[in-house]
Design an enzyme around this catalytic site. Structure first.
Site, mmCIF file in Angstrom:
data_model
loop_
_atom_site.group_PDB
_atom_site.id
_atom_site.type_symbol
_atom_site.label_atom_id
_atom_site.label_comp_id
_atom_site.label_asym_id
_atom_site.label_seq_id
_atom_site.Cartn_x
_atom_site.Cartn_y
_atom_site.Cartn_z
ATOM 1 N N HIS A 1 0.805 -1.217 0.000
ATOM 2 C CA HIS A 1 0.000 0.000 0.000
ATOM 3 C C HIS A 1 0.840 1.270 0.000
ATOM 4 O O HIS A 1 0.442 2.271 -0.560
ATOM 5 C CB HIS A 1 -1.010 -0.031 1.136
ATOM 6 C CG HIS A 1 -2.158 -0.915 0.780
ATOM 7 N ND1 HIS A 1 -2.222 -2.222 1.182
ATOM 8 C CD2 HIS A 1 -3.206 -0.709 -0.031
ATOM 9 C CE1 HIS A 1 -3.298 -2.774 0.658
ATOM 10 N NE2 HIS A 1 -3.920 -1.883 -0.076
ATOM 11 N N GLU B 1 -11.886 -9.460 -5.793
ATOM 12 C CA GLU B 1 -10.459 -9.558 -5.468
ATOM 13 C C GLU B 1 -10.133 -10.841 -4.720
ATOM 14 O O GLU B 1 -8.981 -11.175 -4.502
ATOM 15 C CB GLU B 1 -9.993 -8.338 -4.671
ATOM 16 C CG GLU B 1 -10.798 -8.020 -3.437
ATOM 17 C CD GLU B 1 -10.344 -6.735 -2.740
ATOM 18 O OE1 GLU B 1 -9.272 -6.209 -3.076
ATOM 19 O OE2 GLU B 1 -11.073 -6.273 -1.849
ATOM 20 N N ASP C 1 -5.158 -7.616 -5.190
ATOM 21 C CA ASP C 1 -5.399 -8.772 -4.332
ATOM 22 C C ASP C 1 -5.750 -10.009 -5.140
ATOM 23 O O ASP C 1 -5.361 -11.114 -4.784
ATOM 24 C CB ASP C 1 -6.518 -8.467 -3.321
ATOM 25 C CG ASP C 1 -5.982 -7.683 -2.145
ATOM 26 O OD1 ASP C 1 -4.936 -8.094 -1.612
ATOM 27 O OD2 ASP C 1 -6.573 -6.656 -1.783
ATOM 28 N N CYS D 1 -9.870 -1.530 -10.790
ATOM 29 C CA CYS D 1 -9.305 -0.440 -9.982
ATOM 30 C C CYS D 1 -7.980 -0.823 -9.345
ATOM 31 O O CYS D 1 -7.422 -0.067 -8.572
ATOM 32 C CB CYS D 1 -10.290 0.024 -8.918
ATOM 33 S SG CYS D 1 -10.653 -1.239 -7.701
HETATM 34 C C1 PEP Z 1 -6.894 -4.310 -5.136
HETATM 35 O O1 PEP Z 1 -6.752 -5.237 -4.343
HETATM 36 O O2 PEP Z 1 -6.634 -4.392 -6.361
HETATM 37 C C2 PEP Z 1 -7.353 -2.997 -4.666
HETATM 38 C C3 PEP Z 1 -7.636 -2.026 -5.514
HETATM 39 O O3 PEP Z 1 -7.444 -2.826 -3.331
HETATM 40 P P1 PEP Z 1 -6.201 -2.538 -2.357
HETATM 41 O O4 PEP Z 1 -4.974 -2.392 -3.226
HETATM 42 O O5 PEP Z 1 -6.511 -1.316 -1.593
HETATM 43 O O6 PEP Z 1 -6.151 -3.780 -1.527
HETATM 44 MG MG MG Z 2 -7.656 -5.079 -2.359
#
Ligand code: PEP
Ligand code: MG
Length: 754
Positions: free
Chosen positions: A362, A603, A627, A674
């Site tokens: 993250h 995900e 994910d 996303c």
């Molecule tokens: C993902 O898992 O692709 C996502 C957009 O969520 P995060 O990266 O915040 O886990």
């Molecule tokens: Mg995610």
């Protein structure tokens, strides 16, 4: 042998520098294995040679002088095969080459093992025997284990430039610490080391201006720990036998010992701040205890560590927490967190370097959102020695240059400049639609989390927000934000983009996003209590957030809700129940709120196969490729050791995404992507071919993806997808995507993909 091994490793670890460590190793190994010679050769990659760097047995004058070309002689053979070579008669091997300078003639027995770190051969460790001798398996494994230890020390030395100096490379310093590309881009700046509290090992060196004040605060911290110890001992006196209570007295004696106090004060007087000086003293004491033969005394090493941690806690509790940042700060740490990044004032952050994590962590995602180059997973990052150093962050190749030469610095400054020119040029696309030349529209949305993202997102030409990560405001606080506090934050985002849609994702903490004030300790956090699993278990937290989000959207009509980590329809039903409850309550209270469109993140792999059932319950889908890749490939998105296996272009991931798109469309529901792959120009082209309805990405990636969409027809993207589906491995797919971008005149974007 095990004991000897442990002792050698400890000694090597406490050697002051690499030559010291190498000399120790060759001497100890020669003794322990009863051989006639032990030598270490190090790889000089620039000259494609192995250089004799230490020996006990050969002619010492040959050290630094004997150079063996790659793939030459037995040393070259060991390195080439990347495995041990055990010969009772070296000269009988076809690769054998006689080296006069080292006085090699009388030796027959040979055992050589490669020194390898992350698949890279750093050198070769060799023992020789005058007699013919075939070494036993246990001797071979002994040497292999030592070589693995040595690999760590060599990597450290590479970082500090020691290797370059040692190899007497006359040209400029070209050494670099190797990591992974976190966010492509180049940055030149100064290291500000961040570290978790009460972790002595992570404490960097830092110069001190007022030495007497520093000493006073150290003495006060020691006195406080002594007081704590006395109180503990008094509390325990009735429940512990006298000999155990004596342990506290022993610790107090240790605390008062001149060794501990004076050594630290010496360190402070030498110019280091108290935590840094304390770290060194404690490390020396720990090593001294660990070297002791007596098992009881050896165990005391952990008491010393504990004392060190307690003193540090007191030191930290009396210091102002505020950190100062350089105008061009490179944030450096063992495990830089999203909240540490968010604390740097906007405009001061130039780059990020973290020993742990990968491009999917993250903190890397946040860095990407801000357009900040990042290098992740830099093994053996010498954090303690980097504070204030000039660094070059090469986010394209995943390299960090410490104290770079002028030529390197200028080269990267030029790259940095070019990159910003390209971004400037692309920005001119901001007002043009994301539409293929044959008229197919694919709206591009921004991923946000910080309020500071809003302006760059708006400027990038985003048509709304496709993923608002609400956990970010939670991460940068030291308590749960209240309903009104949350409402105000969400409102700013919703208002800034209205009437364009803003997709607000409900709290997704857990995994690598831990709230300091809501600790969750699990063996496998990514497979544990995360996202919707936490919020459904804590309706009080969830309802507060839902109410805040619904109220934030009042009267704007652009709110969409997105649910993270959904693995089964039951979780959707339960969540919809809570949203209804929050909505009804608010309407009863007279608020102008409406039930918003609700979507599910795909995900978790189980969601891939339940799109039809989910489509009956929700309005849209958003694929979280970060994910989804991690869970489909069973590769921890944060683990640098397996990062080369983490690839959203894996055929299995692409096939899963295609299935989700097809199944959702069959139910008349729209699908967005996303995850980070949406912002990867090559991958975006594939997603276009799959018929994905919209893409959401960091503002920094958006102009590039728009350029791609505006450069290829839908039919071209579909043909590319057909070809990709015949390929079986991610690397070949990446090569094809890069070639396609180049042929389309977008070669400048090749670097932007991961
Ligand atoms: C993902 O898992 O692709 C996502 C957009 O969520 P995060 O990266 O915040 O886990
Ligand atoms: Mg995610």
């Amino acid at each position: 042998m095990l004991d000897t091994l442990r002792r050698i490793v400890q000694e090597v670890n406490s050697a002051p520098d690499l030559p010291g460590a190498l000399t120790l190793i060759v001497q100890r190994v020669k003794q322990a294995m009863h051989v006639d010679v032990c030598s270490v050769y190090l790889t000089d990659g620039d000259n494609r040679q192995y250089v004799l760097m230490a020996t006990d047995g050969y002619n010492l004058a040959a050290v630094g002088r004997v150079r063996i070309d790659f793939c030459h002689g037995l040393v070259g053979e060991v390195a080439r095969r990347e495995e041990p070579l055990n010969l009772d008669e070296a000269a009988a091997h076809p690769a054998y080459v006689y080296t006069d300078e080292i006085g090699e003639e009388p030796y027959h027995g040979f055992l050589g093992v490669p020194i390898i770190q992350h698949r890279k051969v750093l050198g070769v460790l060799v023992v020789r025997q005058q007699q013919r001798r075939r070494f036993a398996e246990a001797e071979e494994t002994f040497l292999v284990t030592l070589a693995a230890q040595l690999a760590g020390a060599i990597t450290h030395a590479e970082a500090s430039g020691e290797i370059t100096r040692l190899l007497a490379d006359s040209s400029e310093a070209r050494y670099a610490l190797k990591g992974l590309s976190g966010v492509p881009g180049a940055a030149v700046g100064r290291a500000r080391v961040v570290y978790p509290l009460a972790n002595l090992d992570a404490i960097p060196d830092r110069p001190v201006s007022d030495i007497e004040a520093e000493i006073a605060s150290f003495r006060a911290a020691v006195a406080s720990v002594e007081r704590d110890m006395r109180q503990m001992s008094a509390r325990m006196v009735d429940s512990l036998p006298a000999e155990d209570i004596a342990l506290f007295d022993a610790l107090i004696l240790m605390l008062r010992s001149e060794n501990l106090v004076d050594r630290t004060i010496d360190g402070i007087r030498a110019g280091n701040w108290a935590p840094g000086a304390l770290r060194d003293t404690i490390a020396e004491h720990v090593q001294a205890f660990e070297r002791m033969e007596d098992p009881y005394l050896r165990e005391r090493a952990s008491d010393v560590r504990d004392l060190g941690r307690r003193i540090l806690e007191h030191l930290q509790s009396t210091r102002p927490a505020a950190v100062e940042y350089y105008p061009r700060t490179i944030l450096v740490g063992e495990d830089v967190s999203a909240s540490q990044l968010a604390e740097v004032p906007p405009g001061r952050l130039a780059g990020v370097v973290s020993a742990h994590g990968s491009a999917a962590s993250h903190v890397a995602i946040l860095a990407r959102a801000l357009g900040i180059p990042a290098v992740m997973g830099v093994d053996d990052l010498p954090v303690g020695r980097l504070e204030g150093q000039q660094l070059v962050v090469d986010g394209y190749e995943g390299r960090v240059f410490v104290k770079p030469s002028r030529a390197i610095r200028e080269e990267f400054e030029r790259l940095e400049h070019e990159e910003s020119e390209l971004a400037q040029g692309l920005r001119e696309l901001a007002d043009l639609p994301a539409e293929t030349p044959d008229g197919h529209r694919v709206p591009l949305y921004a991923n946000t989390g910080l309020l500071t993202d809003i302006t760059p997102s708006l400027r990038s030409g985003a048509e709304g927000v496709g993923l608002y990560r609400t956990e970010v405001p939670f991460l940068i606080r030291d308590r749960f934000p209240g309903e009104e506090e949350q409402r105000r934050i969400y409102r700013q985002v919703l208002e800034a983009f209205a009437p364009a849609p803003v997709t607000v994702r409900t709290l997704d903490v857990g995994g690598d996003k831990m709230l300091s004030y809501f600790p969750v300790v699990e063996d496998n956090p990514f497979l544990g209590w995360r996202g919707i699993r936490i919020t459904l278990d804590h309706p009080e937290i969830f309802l507060t957030q839902l109410r805040a989000i619904l109220r934030a959207g009042a009267g704007l009509d652009n709110l969409r809700l997105l649910l993270p980590m959904i693995g089964s329809v039951g979780e959707i039903d339960d969540t919809l129940g809570l949203i209804h409850r929050a909505c009804d309550e608010l309407q009863d209270e007279g608020e102008d709120v409406r039930f918003p469109p609700v979507g599910v993140m795909v995900e978790v792999p189980s969601a891939v196969y339940q799109v039809e059932a989910m489509a009956r319950r929700v309005d849209f889908f958003s694929i979280g490729s970060n994910d989804l890749t991690q869970y489909l490939l069973a590769v921890d998105r944060n683990n640098a050791s397996v990062a080369q296996l983490y690839d959203a272009l894996h055929p299995a991931v692409l096939r899963a995404i295609r299935q989700v798109v097809d199944d959702a469309h069959a139910q008349g529901k729209a699908v967005s992507v996303c995850g980070e792959m949406a912002g990867d120009p090559g991958a975006a082209l594939l997603l276009l071919g799959m018929g994905v309805d919209s893409l959401s990405m960091s503002a920094a990636s958006l102009p590039r993806v728009k350029w791609v969409i505006r450069s290829f027809n839908l039919a071209q993207a579909q043909a590319l997808l057909d070809e990709v589906q015949t390929l079986e491995d991610p690397a070949t797919i990446r090569t094809l995507l890069n070639r396609t971008l180049e042929q389309g005149g977008l070669g400048g974007l090749v670097h932007a993909g991961r």
